[in-house]
Scaffold this active site. Structure first.
Site, PDB file in Angstrom:
ATOM      1  N   ASP A   1       1.188  -1.453   0.047  1.00 35.69           N
ATOM      2  CA  ASP A   1       0.154  -0.125   0.275  1.00 35.69           C
ATOM      3  C   ASP A   1       0.959   1.258  -0.012  1.00 35.69           C
ATOM      4  OD1 ASP A   1      -2.682  -1.397   0.058  1.00 35.69           O
ATOM      5  OD2 ASP A   1      -1.813  -1.469   2.344  1.00 35.69           O
ATOM      6  N   GLU A   2       1.750   1.350  -0.523  1.00 41.30           N
ATOM      7  CA  GLU A   2       2.952   2.534  -0.536  1.00 41.30           C
ATOM      8  C   GLU A   2       2.814   3.767  -1.509  1.00 41.30           C
ATOM      9  OE1 GLU A   2       5.520  -1.308   0.596  1.00 41.30           O
ATOM     10  OE2 GLU A   2       3.933  -0.890  -1.281  1.00 41.30           O
TER      11      GLU A   2
ATOM     12  N   HIS B   1      -3.437  -0.964  -6.843  1.00 41.35           N
ATOM     13  CA  HIS B   1      -2.958   0.131  -7.275  1.00 41.35           C
ATOM     14  C   HIS B   1      -4.119   1.030  -7.534  1.00 41.35           C
ATOM     15  CE1 HIS B   1       0.937  -2.891  -8.108  1.00 41.35           C
ATOM     16  NE2 HIS B   1      -0.017  -2.982  -6.940  1.00 41.35           N
TER      17      HIS B   1
ATOM     18  N   GLN C   1       2.383  -6.149  -3.311  1.00 42.83           N
ATOM     19  CA  GLN C   1       2.025  -5.648  -1.985  1.00 42.83           C
ATOM     20  C   GLN C   1       3.793  -5.609  -1.555  1.00 42.83           C
ATOM     21  OE1 GLN C   1       2.089  -9.276  -3.407  1.00 42.83           O
ATOM     22  NE2 GLN C   1      -0.536  -8.447  -3.599  1.00 42.83           N
TER      23      GLN C   1
ATOM     24  N   ALA D   1      -6.927  -1.109  -0.722  1.00 45.63           N
ATOM     25  CA  ALA D   1      -7.688  -1.193  -2.245  1.00 45.63           C
ATOM     26  C   ALA D   1      -8.670  -2.036  -2.464  1.00 45.63           C
ATOM     27  CB  ALA D   1      -6.753  -0.444  -3.811  1.00 45.63           C
ATOM     28  N   THR D   2      -7.808  -3.218  -1.558  1.00 51.19           N
ATOM     29  CA  THR D   2      -8.871  -4.278  -2.383  1.00 51.19           C
ATOM     30  C   THR D   2      -9.870  -4.768  -1.597  1.00 51.19           C
ATOM     31  OG1 THR D   2      -6.328  -4.988  -3.391  1.00 51.19           O
ATOM     32  CG2 THR D   2      -7.798  -6.944  -2.642  1.00 51.19           C
TER      33      THR D   2
ATOM     34  N   GLY E   1     -10.820  -2.687   1.710  1.00 49.93           N
ATOM     35  CA  GLY E   1     -11.461  -2.019   2.454  1.00 49.93           C
ATOM     36  C   GLY E   1     -11.322  -1.974   3.690  1.00 49.93           C
TER      37      GLY E   1
ATOM     38  N   SER F   1       6.439  12.476  -3.796  1.00 49.25           N
ATOM     39  CA  SER F   1       5.160  12.315  -4.315  1.00 49.25           C
ATOM     40  C   SER F   1       4.000  13.099  -3.165  1.00 49.25           C
ATOM     41  CB  SER F   1       4.170  10.896  -4.078  1.00 49.25           C
ATOM     42  OG  SER F   1       3.370  10.873  -4.470  1.00 49.25           O
TER      43      SER F   1
END
EC number: 6.3.4.4
Length: 438
Positions: free
Chosen positions: A14-15, A42, A225, A306-307, A309, A421
């Site tokens: 989740d980076e 992603h 991952q 994202a996968t 929740g 970012s």
């Protein structure tokens, strides 16, 4: 100049890899997934439009990019169909630009049933899998009973192999886990449709990538991952079922390791983790740990998987765990994501060491999960900043305290932060060194 770039996570997943892959694929001809399955998540935001990809490489949103799913990926045809549909409805020619290795192991309904039955049986000792059949599919691969994409094109032989493997799994489901058996007839019928779908996309991935290399095409390998979830090098047994590290690239794609160039490690400016397992710098888990700073990180950072929740656990940046990731991956440079989430915090902490029960200090994190029970994080405190860094596009846009924080991470890890970012959109990025130009 590096023609072949690896982008991978250096924490617990989740980076923010998807955004960075999308950003850098402006210069790439190929984007290759080499491990994992649709347990990845992603998230890309382009001109305010959000896209979440689980299986298809993040380069699919770039017109000039060919997307490849290598043999190290466990492929759920059902998940692929669901992911393709909304993309094709937006006019993206997925079938013309997505290529799949015939050696990809298939995830079929009995894998999902096994995965979920096991998690239920573990009770409080559940690992926290996504329940999508990833682990059982990799088990079948290693046990040499798994069915692969290439098997779909000889349906008579496929039917025989399927019957044998389903007898094995259904016996466990019914007799050990007290769950319902999966219908052989239904799975076989689904498989016939999968063969028709996949035929045009299946290629010899090794040959394709080697030819691309010889032409001088730029290739990006997209990890899923994170390093600390690697099946061999992660916080075992709280890990995923594949090699998430740079070493997995060659094995999972058939691309020669000698030709890999720049290794870009993606790391958040703080840490998160989904599911069970060690997390030395943890501040907030929504249950027992309720530190307000940790809650700030989760709320402002929108830390939900994202996968799955699921709420992500949050904590301070861990330089000790990062040193382990650097060792394993030979990281060339970092991309530090979500710097803007730290805006408004009066002070920040970085874990610089783990103190053991005997008073000794570890500078590199241990491997086994049990070893983490004996460590206490040692923190260095730094001043935060009140200024807004969201959307910053140059170092000059950052407050001095933020620059100092980045420099300290570089000093503690010995690796430069080449990309920063500052928001979810591909344009909200500071690029100091471009991996393809390094």
């Amino acid at each position: 100049m590096a023609n072949n770039v690896v982008v991978l996570g250096t924490q617990w997943g989740d980076e923010g890899k998807g955004k960075i892959v999308d950003l850098l694929t402006e210069d790439a001809k190929y984007v290759v997934r080499y491990q994992g399955g649709h347990n990845a998540g992603h998230t890309l935001v382009i001109d305010g439009v959000k896209t979440v990809l689980h299986l298809i490489p993040s380069g699919i949103l770039r017109d000039n990019v060919k997307c490849v799913i290598g043999n190290g990926v466990v492929l759920s045809p059902e998940a692929l169909i669901k992911e393709m549909k909304p993309l094709e409805e937006r006019g993206i020619p997925v079938r013309e630009r997505l290529f799949i290795s015939e050696a990809c192991p298939l995830i079929l309904p009995y894998h999902v049933a096994m995965d979920q039955a096991r998690e239920i049986a573990r009770g409080k000792k559940a690992i926290g899998t996504t329940g999508r059949g990833i682990g059982p599919a990799y088990e079948d691969k290693v046990a040499r009973r798994g069915l692969r994409v290439g098997d779909l094109f000889d349906m008579e032989a496929f039917a025989e192999k399927l019957k044998e493997v389903m007898e094995f799994h259904n016996f466990q489901l019914v007799n050990f886990y007290k769950a319902e058996a999966v219908s052989y007839e239904e799975v076989l019928e689904q498989a016939r449709g999968y063969a028709e779908l996949l035929t045009s996309m299946v290629i010899d991935v090794t040959d394709e990538l080697d030819a691309a290399r010889k032409r001088g095409d730029k290739i990006m390998f997209e990890g899923a991952q994170g390093t600390l979830l690697d099946i061999d090098h992660g916080t075992y047994p709280y890990v995923t079922s594949s090699n998430t590290t740079a070493g997995g690239v060659a094995a999972g794609s058939g691309f020669g390791p000698r030709y890999l160039g720049y290794i870009l490690g993606i790391a958040k400016a703080y840490c998160t983790r989904v599911g069970a397992g060690p997390f030395p710098t943890e501040l907030y888990d929504g249950q027992e740990k309720q530190d307000p700073v940790g809650k700030h990180l989760g709320t402002v950072g929108h830390e939900f998987g994202a996968t799955t929740g699921r709420l992500r656990r949050t904590g301070w940046f861990d330089a000790v765990a990062m040193r382990r990731a650097i060792q394993i991956n030979s990281v060339s440079g970092f991309c530090l994501t979500k710097l803007d989430v730290l805006d408004g915090l009066k002070e920040l902490k970085i874990c610089t060491g783990y103190q053991m029960e005997d008073g000794s200090v570890l500078e590199v994190s241990p491997m086994a999960a049990e070893a983490f029970e004996k460590v206490t994080p040692i923190y260095e405190t730094m001043p935060g900043w009140s200024e807004n860094t969201f959307g910053a596009k140059s170092l000059e846009d950052l407050p001095q305290a933020a620059i100092n924080y980045i420099k300290r991470i570089e000093e503690l890890t010995g690796v430069p932060v080449d990309i920063i970012s500052t928001g979810p959109d591909r344009n909200e990025t500071i690029v100091k060194v471009h991996p393809f130009e390094s």
